[in-house]
Design an enzyme around this catalytic site. Structure first.
Site, mmCIF file in Angstrom:
data_model
loop_
_atom_site.group_PDB
_atom_site.id
_atom_site.type_symbol
_atom_site.label_atom_id
_atom_site.label_comp_id
_atom_site.label_asym_id
_atom_site.label_seq_id
_atom_site.Cartn_x
_atom_site.Cartn_y
_atom_site.Cartn_z
ATOM 1 N N TYR A 59 -2.453 14.794 -14.047
ATOM 2 C CA TYR A 59 -3.200 13.581 -14.404
ATOM 3 C C TYR A 59 -2.557 12.950 -15.626
ATOM 4 O O TYR A 59 -2.202 13.656 -16.581
ATOM 5 C CB TYR A 59 -4.651 13.923 -14.738
ATOM 6 C CG TYR A 59 -5.603 13.527 -13.629
ATOM 7 C CD1 TYR A 59 -5.849 12.179 -13.374
ATOM 8 C CD2 TYR A 59 -6.220 14.483 -12.843
ATOM 9 C CE1 TYR A 59 -6.708 11.794 -12.353
ATOM 10 C CE2 TYR A 59 -7.075 14.108 -11.820
ATOM 11 C CZ TYR A 59 -7.324 12.765 -11.576
ATOM 12 O OH TYR A 59 -8.158 12.389 -10.569
ATOM 13 N N GLU A 61 -3.568 9.386 -16.949
ATOM 14 C CA GLU A 61 -4.102 8.042 -17.200
ATOM 15 C C GLU A 61 -3.581 7.510 -18.527
ATOM 16 O O GLU A 61 -3.559 8.224 -19.527
ATOM 17 C CB GLU A 61 -5.632 8.078 -17.258
ATOM 18 C CG GLU A 61 -6.257 8.027 -15.892
ATOM 19 C CD GLU A 61 -7.769 8.109 -15.934
ATOM 20 O OE1 GLU A 61 -8.353 7.921 -17.011
ATOM 21 O OE2 GLU A 61 -8.349 8.371 -14.871
ATOM 22 N N ASP A 205 6.666 -12.472 -5.193
ATOM 23 C CA ASP A 205 6.407 -11.206 -4.504
ATOM 24 C C ASP A 205 7.706 -10.828 -3.789
ATOM 25 O O ASP A 205 8.013 -11.321 -2.708
ATOM 26 C CB ASP A 205 5.258 -11.386 -3.505
ATOM 27 C CG ASP A 205 4.934 -10.103 -2.768
ATOM 28 O OD1 ASP A 205 5.766 -9.168 -2.796
ATOM 29 O OD2 ASP A 205 3.856 -10.030 -2.141
ATOM 30 N N THR A 231 7.566 -3.697 -3.885
ATOM 31 C CA THR A 231 7.388 -2.309 -3.471
ATOM 32 C C THR A 231 8.698 -1.585 -3.752
ATOM 33 O O THR A 231 9.733 -2.221 -3.997
ATOM 34 C CB THR A 231 7.052 -2.202 -1.975
ATOM 35 O OG1 THR A 231 8.055 -2.895 -1.235
ATOM 36 C CG2 THR A 231 5.692 -2.772 -1.667
ATOM 37 N N LYS A 234 11.087 -0.283 0.466
ATOM 38 C CA LYS A 234 11.697 -1.060 1.552
ATOM 39 C C LYS A 234 13.219 -0.979 1.392
ATOM 40 O O LYS A 234 13.766 0.112 1.451
ATOM 41 C CB LYS A 234 11.122 -2.475 1.576
ATOM 42 C CG LYS A 234 9.597 -2.460 1.871
ATOM 43 C CD LYS A 234 9.026 -3.836 2.095
ATOM 44 C CE LYS A 234 7.576 -3.806 2.542
ATOM 45 N NZ LYS A 234 6.611 -3.729 1.436
ATOM 46 N N ARG A 240 7.162 5.431 -1.362
ATOM 47 C CA ARG A 240 6.172 4.392 -1.108
ATOM 48 C C ARG A 240 5.447 4.098 -2.421
ATOM 49 O O ARG A 240 4.885 5.003 -3.043
ATOM 50 C CB ARG A 240 5.148 4.862 -0.077
ATOM 51 C CG ARG A 240 5.725 5.189 1.273
ATOM 52 C CD ARG A 240 4.665 5.248 2.318
ATOM 53 N NE ARG A 240 4.179 3.912 2.589
ATOM 54 C CZ ARG A 240 4.816 3.028 3.373
ATOM 55 N NH1 ARG A 240 5.951 3.343 3.950
ATOM 56 N NH2 ARG A 240 4.329 1.822 3.557
HETATM 57 N N1 DSN Z 1 3.228 -4.162 5.734
HETATM 58 C C1 DSN Z 1 4.383 -4.713 5.064
HETATM 59 C C2 DSN Z 1 5.356 -5.281 6.029
HETATM 60 O O1 DSN Z 1 5.521 -4.678 7.083
HETATM 61 O O2 DSN Z 1 5.969 -6.296 5.782
HETATM 62 C C3 DSN Z 1 3.956 -5.679 4.050
HETATM 63 O O3 DSN Z 1 2.933 -5.117 3.293
#
Ligand code: DSN
Length: 442
Positions: A59, A61, A205, A231, A234, A240
């Protein structure tokens, strides 16, 4: 070193054969099927090792040096490294590596930059926006006042004049650009100008393309945006999770919007894995990877166009493409199902101005992050395009169609067998035994 589970997998296989079986079956699926989901990738085994580490127990925080728990000295080092690496890689004043996901990062960005009820101008979901860009069922659509911009019907690209007109008419508190399916580079400088003209914050974004930014394969939004959310799993090839980059003067607001406003403790194993991925993304090898991701996407898109799948906007500058299937008299849902039968994972996707419901959709979306991580190049992209062309025409209700899907499935197995994303041996001592005992526990 040719193992990444080591003794941990043995422990899992002994303690819980059913879950061990799921883990192995998913590994086999990832190895034996073509992975073309544009938002997925294969992490390195180093990232997996950090994710599977004992940092998961802690933990923490708060922020490094300012935690609400004792015993955080070691995990503090992981977070400081992740923050420093993110700032260096992207040239950002400040980084917050705690968001659990892209959605969590966007929630924090809204909290830092806007108040409930404020107008937010963002791309509509069917045109490439994300749920968090103002969808009715999402916090962004319930708590804020979304105004949507679209792509033009003829070019299917962003109409910056329309964005400006909407901004002048609605005076948004925040403008969002960045998309889950827009295949073209975005003109961040023009978005900045529009935001300045109306006194709005600019949130980029970059969830989908931040890995391409890291690899210098597309322009960076960092010099133009007030806040960049993304994120880490990707194109970036990390665990993730989410991340936020911002200007120095917004750092405190962003940090407070993550913790304590929208999250409790960060997941320190994930934070450590983000640090590993950011280190990997700073290498020349990653730059070559990012360039190849785009080269592969272009080759795949051209091949699919030759098969009669029309690329939205006519092509791609990024890692993804959306293909319009209407000329084949096929919907996205059916194309996704046929490809799945042929061991090709992709997803149905709306095309701009789609008349079908999202669950049916007139298109599919593909991405090249995973196949590029496996080492595939343009010749394999041409082969994959041909296989997809055959698969989507393969009506499983007819004998010829079912045979075609089977044949493509076998070709996929042969192709992926030459490009394993992970080491083939799960454990150096007794790989076959580990696999067999886990999959046949009785
Ligand atoms: N779910 C993602 C995508 O496939 O683009 C975006 O959050």
């Amino acid at each position: 070193m040719d193992t990444f589970w080591g003794p941990d997998f043995h422990a899992l296989a002994c303690a819980d054969p059913e879950i061990a079986d799921v883990v192995l079956a998913e590994l086999e699926r990832q190895r034996g099927h073509l992975q073309l989901i544009a938002s997925e990738n294969f992490t390195s085994t180093a990232v997996l090792a950090a994710l599977g580490s004992t940092l998961a127990n802690k933990y923490a925080e708060g922020y490094p040096g300012r935690r609400y728990y004792g015993g955080c000295a070691e995990v503090d080092r992981a977070e400081l490294l992740a923050v420093e690496r993110a700032r260096d890689l992207f040239g950002a004043d400040h980084a917050n590596v705690q968001p659990h996901s892209g959605t969590a990062a966007n929630l924090a960005a809204y909290a830092a930059l806007a108040e409930p009820g404020d107008v937010v101008l963002a791309m509509e979901l069917p045109h490439g926006g994300h749920l968090t860009h103002g969808s009715r069922g999402n916090f962004s659509g319930k708590w804020f006042h979304p105004v949507g911009y679209r792509v033009t019907p003829n070019t299917e690209e962003i109409d910056y004049d329309e964005v400006r007109d909407l901004a002048l008419a609605h005076r948004p508190k925040m403008i969002i650009c960045g998309s889950t399916s827009y295949p073209r580079t975005i003109d961040f400088a023009t978005f900045r100008d529009i935001a300045d003209e109306v006194g709005a914050y600019l949130l980029v974004d970059a969830a989908h393309f931040i890995g391409l930014v890291a690899g210098r394969a597309v322009p960076s939004p960092v010099p133009y945006a007030d806040v960049v959310t993304c994120t880490t799993h990707k194109v970036l090839r990390g665990p993730r999770g989410g991340m936020i980059l911002c200007r120095a003067e917004l750092a405190e607001r962003i940090d407070r919007a993550v913790f304590p406003f929208s999250q409790g403790s960060p997941m320190m194993h994930t934070v450590a894995a983000k640090a590993v991925a950011l280190n990997e993304a700073a290498t020349p090898a990653f730059r070559a990877y990012a360039r190849q991701v785009v080269g592969n996407a272009r080759a795949l898109t051209a091949g699919l166009a030759a098969e009669g799948l029309r690329p939205v906007t006519g092509g791609t500058d990024t890692h993804l493409a959306v293909l319009d299937l209407r000329a084949l008299e096929l919907c996205g849902r059916e194309a996704e199902a046929r490809c799945a039968q042929a061991r090709i994972a992709l997803n149905k996707h709306a095309i701009p101005y789609d008349t079908e419901k999202p669950a049916v959709a007139s298109g599919v979306r593909v991405g090249t992050s995973s196949v590029t991580a496996q080492g595939m190049r343009e010749p394999e992209m041409r082969q994959i395009a041909r296989m997809i062309g055959t698969a989507v025409r393969g009506d499983p209700g007819s004998a010829a169609g079912a045979r075609a899907l089977r044949d493509v499935g076998e070709e996929v197995t042969a192709l992926t067998g030459g490009f394993p994303p992970y080491p083939l041996r799960l454990h150096p001592d007794d790989p076959a035994g580990v696999t067999r005992s886990a999959r046949s526990p009785h």
